[in-house]
Design an enzyme around this catalytic site. Structure first.
Site, PDB file in Angstrom:
ATOM      1  N   ARG A  37       0.837  -1.212   0.000  1.00 23.63           N
ATOM      2  CA  ARG A  37       0.000   0.000   0.000  1.00 23.63           C
ATOM      3  C   ARG A  37       0.865   1.252   0.000  1.00 23.63           C
ATOM      4  NH1 ARG A  37      -2.716   2.466   4.797  1.00 23.63           N
ATOM      5  NH2 ARG A  37      -4.117   4.073   3.994  1.00 23.63           N
ATOM      6  N   HIS A  41       0.484   4.114  -2.785  1.00 20.75           N
ATOM      7  CA  HIS A  41       0.100   5.486  -2.448  1.00 20.75           C
ATOM      8  C   HIS A  41       1.211   6.491  -2.747  1.00 20.75           C
ATOM      9  CE1 HIS A  41      -3.737   5.052   0.105  1.00 20.75           C
ATOM     10  NE2 HIS A  41      -3.593   3.970  -0.631  1.00 20.75           N
ATOM     11  N   HIS A 166      -6.481  -5.130  -4.041  1.00 22.34           N
ATOM     12  CA  HIS A 166      -7.334  -5.329  -2.868  1.00 22.34           C
ATOM     13  C   HIS A 166      -7.534  -6.811  -2.547  1.00 22.34           C
ATOM     14  CE1 HIS A 166      -9.346  -1.068  -3.018  1.00 22.34           C
ATOM     15  NE2 HIS A 166      -8.116  -1.055  -2.553  1.00 22.34           N
ATOM     16  N   TRP A 182     -10.890  -7.821   2.242  1.00 18.84           N
ATOM     17  CA  TRP A 182     -11.646  -8.061   1.017  1.00 18.84           C
ATOM     18  C   TRP A 182     -11.788  -9.562   0.735  1.00 18.84           C
ATOM     19  CZ3 TRP A 182      -8.167  -4.013   1.463  1.00 18.84           C
ATOM     20  CH2 TRP A 182      -8.621  -2.738   1.129  1.00 18.84           C
ATOM     21  N   ASP A 226     -14.894  -0.410  -5.168  1.00 19.40           N
ATOM     22  CA  ASP A 226     -14.814  -1.803  -5.620  1.00 19.40           C
ATOM     23  C   ASP A 226     -16.106  -2.196  -6.330  1.00 19.40           C
ATOM     24  OD1 ASP A 226     -12.289  -2.173  -4.299  1.00 19.40           O
ATOM     25  OD2 ASP A 226     -13.353  -2.520  -2.417  1.00 19.40           O
TER      26      ASP A 226
END
Length: 270
Positions: A37, A41, A166, A182, A226
């Protein structure tokens, strides 16, 4: 004099990154998802129209970007990598963070990303990109199109592949406001995200948190962004990746490499 770094030096960094992942009392026993992540990002702030942002510069070291609400919790990932930066002082933060993300993907069973170094660290907080460029999970299809396609320059297919990240990790109430994983295998990189998205019955969660969706058992969750992938023009790629893990791996590797290369201009430094 050549400034190229030997493969052996990068391999030594890779090995130290892998050693840093296991952590029994953190989430699902691994820092790998949050490190992925961080790389995502750090790169996802790129704007093709303004030609700024992106992984080059590692500007999340500065307060303005670090405290962006979209980056909540990423101090964990930066902290995990800090001893590696101290040990290998020659590597830039911009290279370390993106390399670590690629190593995390492969470590979790995902595809190899043909990462290349050469990013530099910027040393001025004024170089931070504007706040608000990262995807907001609470929004819908128009937002996904605006962020991924209009601003960063990805295709529809690349967008669906990238959001497939995800398949690992989970959301935290005290960070993003959302809560839960998820998939049932949050430390294994696979195409489960797409399978769950298509096969589960998703209903809006009744709680005092932000809008999100849950499966029938309340064990898994999906964000509004999503759920937007079930709409056109995204859905055909969701269906494709749910059926063909190898195709997802191939497309994700290419899209993620494009993501971490956005805004990187090594030639300008020669």
């Amino acid at each position: 004099m050549s400034t190229e770094v030997s493969t052996d030096k990068y391999n030594a960094v890779r090995q130290d990154i892998i050693k840093a992942f296991p952590k029994e009392d953190y989430d699902d026993g691994s820092f790998a998802p949050v490190v992925l992540r961080l790389a995502w990002h750090a790169s996802g702030t790129y704007d093709k129209n303004h030609k700024d942002g992106g992984s080059d510069g590692a500007t999340m070291r500065f307060k303005a970007e670090a405290e962006d609400s979209a980056n909540a919790g990423l101090e964990v990932a930066r902290g995990v990598l800090e001893p590696i930066k101290a040990k290998h002082q020659w590597i830039t933060y911009a290279d370390l963070w993106t390399l670590a993300g690629c190593v995390a993907i492969e470590h979790m069973g995902g595809p190899h990303i043909p990462w290349a170094g050469g990013r530099r660290d910027k040393n001025n907080e004024m170089d931070c990109p504007p706040i608000g460029r990262l995807p907001d999970g609470a929004l819908g299809k128009d937002h996904v199109i605006d962020v991924f396609i209009t601003r960063m320059g990805f295709t529809v297919q690349e967008t669906v592949a990238l959001i497939g990240a995800h398949t690992v990790g989970r959301c935290h109430r005290d960070r993003s406001g959302f809560e839960g994983p998820w998939t049932e295998t949050p430390t294994r990189f696979s195409n489960q995200f797409y399978k769950q998205l298509l096969t589960q019955t998703w209903t809006e969660k009744k709680w005092d948190g932000p809008r999100q969706f849950e499966d029938e058992d309340g064990d898994l969750m999906m964000l509004p962004t999503d759920m937007a992938l079930l709409e056109e023009p995204f859905r055909p790629y969701v269906e494709l990746y749910a059926k063909d893990k190898q195709k997802f791996f191939e497309d994700f590797a290419a899209a993620f490499l494009k993501l971490i290369e956005l805004g990187v201009n090594r030639r300008a430094r020669l």
